[in-house]
Design an enzyme around this catalytic site. Structure first.
Site, PDB file in Angstrom:
ATOM      1  N   ASP A   1      -3.755   8.503  -4.465  1.00 51.47           N
ATOM      2  CA  ASP A   1      -5.226   9.067  -4.572  1.00 51.47           C
ATOM      3  C   ASP A   1      -5.420  10.033  -5.318  1.00 51.47           C
ATOM      4  O   ASP A   1      -6.567  10.553  -5.876  1.00 51.47           O
ATOM      5  CB  ASP A   1      -6.170   8.068  -4.140  1.00 51.47           C
ATOM      6  CG  ASP A   1      -6.076   6.627  -3.680  1.00 51.47           C
ATOM      7  OD1 ASP A   1      -5.344   5.963  -4.329  1.00 51.47           O
ATOM      8  OD2 ASP A   1      -6.610   6.871  -2.476  1.00 51.47           O
TER       9      ASP A   1
ATOM     10  N   HIS B   1      -8.052   3.052  -8.702  1.00 49.51           N
ATOM     11  CA  HIS B   1      -8.642   3.060  -7.669  1.00 49.51           C
ATOM     12  C   HIS B   1     -10.069   2.654  -7.490  1.00 49.51           C
ATOM     13  O   HIS B   1     -10.696   3.317  -8.682  1.00 49.51           O
ATOM     14  CB  HIS B   1      -8.748   4.408  -7.241  1.00 49.51           C
ATOM     15  CG  HIS B   1      -8.880   4.877  -6.124  1.00 49.51           C
ATOM     16  ND1 HIS B   1      -8.593   4.315  -4.478  1.00 49.51           N
ATOM     17  CD2 HIS B   1     -10.241   5.245  -5.405  1.00 49.51           C
ATOM     18  CE1 HIS B   1      -9.165   4.474  -3.813  1.00 49.51           C
ATOM     19  NE2 HIS B   1     -10.677   5.451  -3.983  1.00 49.51           N
TER      20      HIS B   1
ATOM     21  N   MET C   1      -1.417  -2.853  -1.386  1.00 48.82           N
ATOM     22  CA  MET C   1      -1.569  -2.223   0.069  1.00 48.82           C
ATOM     23  C   MET C   1       0.051  -1.372   0.449  1.00 48.82           C
ATOM     24  O   MET C   1      -0.405  -1.389   1.527  1.00 48.82           O
ATOM     25  CB  MET C   1      -1.698  -3.032   0.537  1.00 48.82           C
ATOM     26  CG  MET C   1      -3.043  -3.789   0.622  1.00 48.82           C
ATOM     27  SD  MET C   1      -4.585  -2.435  -0.217  1.00 48.82           S
ATOM     28  CE  MET C   1      -4.924  -1.589   1.106  1.00 48.82           C
TER      29      MET C   1
ATOM     30  N   GLY D   1      -4.940 -10.196  -6.438  1.00 52.50           N
ATOM     31  CA  GLY D   1      -5.333 -10.741  -7.908  1.00 52.50           C
ATOM     32  C   GLY D   1      -5.998 -11.308  -8.825  1.00 52.50           C
ATOM     33  O   GLY D   1      -5.621 -11.212 -10.310  1.00 52.50           O
TER      34      GLY D   1
HETATM   35  C1  GRF Z   1      -9.260  -3.160  -6.241  1.00 56.49           C
HETATM   36  O1  GRF Z   1     -10.211  -3.254  -5.681  1.00 56.49           O
HETATM   37  C2  GRF Z   1      -8.321  -2.250  -6.112  1.00 56.49           C
HETATM   38  O2  GRF Z   1      -8.516  -1.114  -6.937  1.00 56.49           O
HETATM   39  C3  GRF Z   1      -7.822  -2.236  -5.039  1.00 56.49           C
HETATM   40  O3  GRF Z   1      -7.549  -3.243  -4.524  1.00 56.49           O
HETATM   41  C4  GRF Z   1      -7.831  -4.143  -4.811  1.00 56.49           C
HETATM   42  C5  GRF Z   1      -7.517  -5.147  -5.533  1.00 56.49           C
HETATM   43  O4  GRF Z   1      -8.129  -6.457  -6.334  1.00 56.49           O
HETATM   44  N1  GRF Z   1      -6.460  -0.589  -5.446  1.00 56.49           N
HETATM   45  P1  GRF Z   1      -7.741  -7.986  -6.889  1.00 56.49           P
HETATM   46  O5  GRF Z   1      -6.258  -7.600  -6.546  1.00 56.49           O
HETATM   47  O6  GRF Z   1      -6.876  -6.463  -8.110  1.00 56.49           O
HETATM   48  O7  GRF Z   1      -8.325  -8.548  -6.417  1.00 56.49           O
END
Ligand code: GRF
Length: 214
Positions: free
Chosen positions: A146, A110, A91, A14
């Site tokens: 993506d 991404h 995810m 997050g």
């Molecule tokens: C980030 O690197 C984002 O680009 C990828 O997942 C990661 C999420 O990180 N899709 P967070 O949960 O926002 O710390």
């Protein structure tokens, strides 16, 4: 100008959610996070959202079919009626029906300079390839993972000898600048979805820099 209402979908730490909440609070983004939706109750992002006092919904994906899970996600989103749905470390693969239903309002971040290194572990892919310039990309989500039209990118240098973790952190730092800046671009109407492409207008010089920062 009316503020945009955001829903943010998360599965992990997050930190991007935090950067969006901070930008909203500090007046750098004319948008408010109205809903955070996680597919994992134990994701640290859920705590980030709750501590910020944002409405938080957990729809566990474990033990549910993709259709059932997405139906519940869609119900929660419909109730919140957001202007934009932001994927921030979410995810789960979304169904084509969901993506079509949110066309032009669904954005992802991404951790690579797309179209290089799509998919999982993008930072490690970049590190393993030995690139000297890595970065991150925000884009509208389309049915191919993506590969949707690009909104913003930021580049970061990866010095020789950097560890994969150092590369990941440099990219993450860039993500924290780029996601709120992307939302602001959309809030100001300076970028918009137009038939599968991004159309820009009236970009101030500072925004141009974020579009590709050395
Ligand atoms: C980030 O690197 C984002 O680009 C990828 O997942 C990661 C999420 O990180 N899709 P967070 O949960 O926002 O710390």
């Amino acid at each position: 100008m009316p503020r945009l209402k955001l829903a943010v979908l998360v599965s992990g730490k997050g930190t991007n959610l935090e950067s969006l909440l901070r930008a909203s609070r500090e007046g750098r983004m004319d948008a408010d996070v109205a809903l955070v939706l996680s597919n994992r109750a134990e994701a640290p992002a859920v705590q980030v959202a709750r501590q910020a006092g944002v409405r938080t919904v957990v729809v566990e994906s474990a033990g549910r079919s993709r259709e059932e899970h997405e139906r519940l996600v869609r119900e929660a989103l419909d109730a919140a009626a957001p202007d934009l749905v932001l994927l921030a470390g979410y995810m789960r693969i979304l169904t084509p029906a969901f993506i079509r239903g949110h066309q032009g309002r669904l954005v992802n971040i991404h951790p690579s300079l797309l179209p290089a290194f799509p998919g999982l572990e993008a930072q490690q892919q970049a590190h393993a390839a030995g690139v000297r310039v890595a970065g991150c990309t925000t884009h509208f989500v389309t049915e191919t993972v993506d590969a949707g039209p690009i909104l913003m990118q930021a580049a970061v240098a990866i010095p020789p000898g950097a560890t994969p973790e150092e590369a990941r952190l440099r990219i993450l730092e860039a993500e924290h600048r780029v996601y709120p800046a992307t939302v602001q671009l959309l809030a100001e109407g300076r970028a918009r979805w137009d038939g599968g492409k991004v159309v820009f207008r009236d970009l101030p010089p500072t925004t141009k820099e974020v579009l590709l920062s050395p």
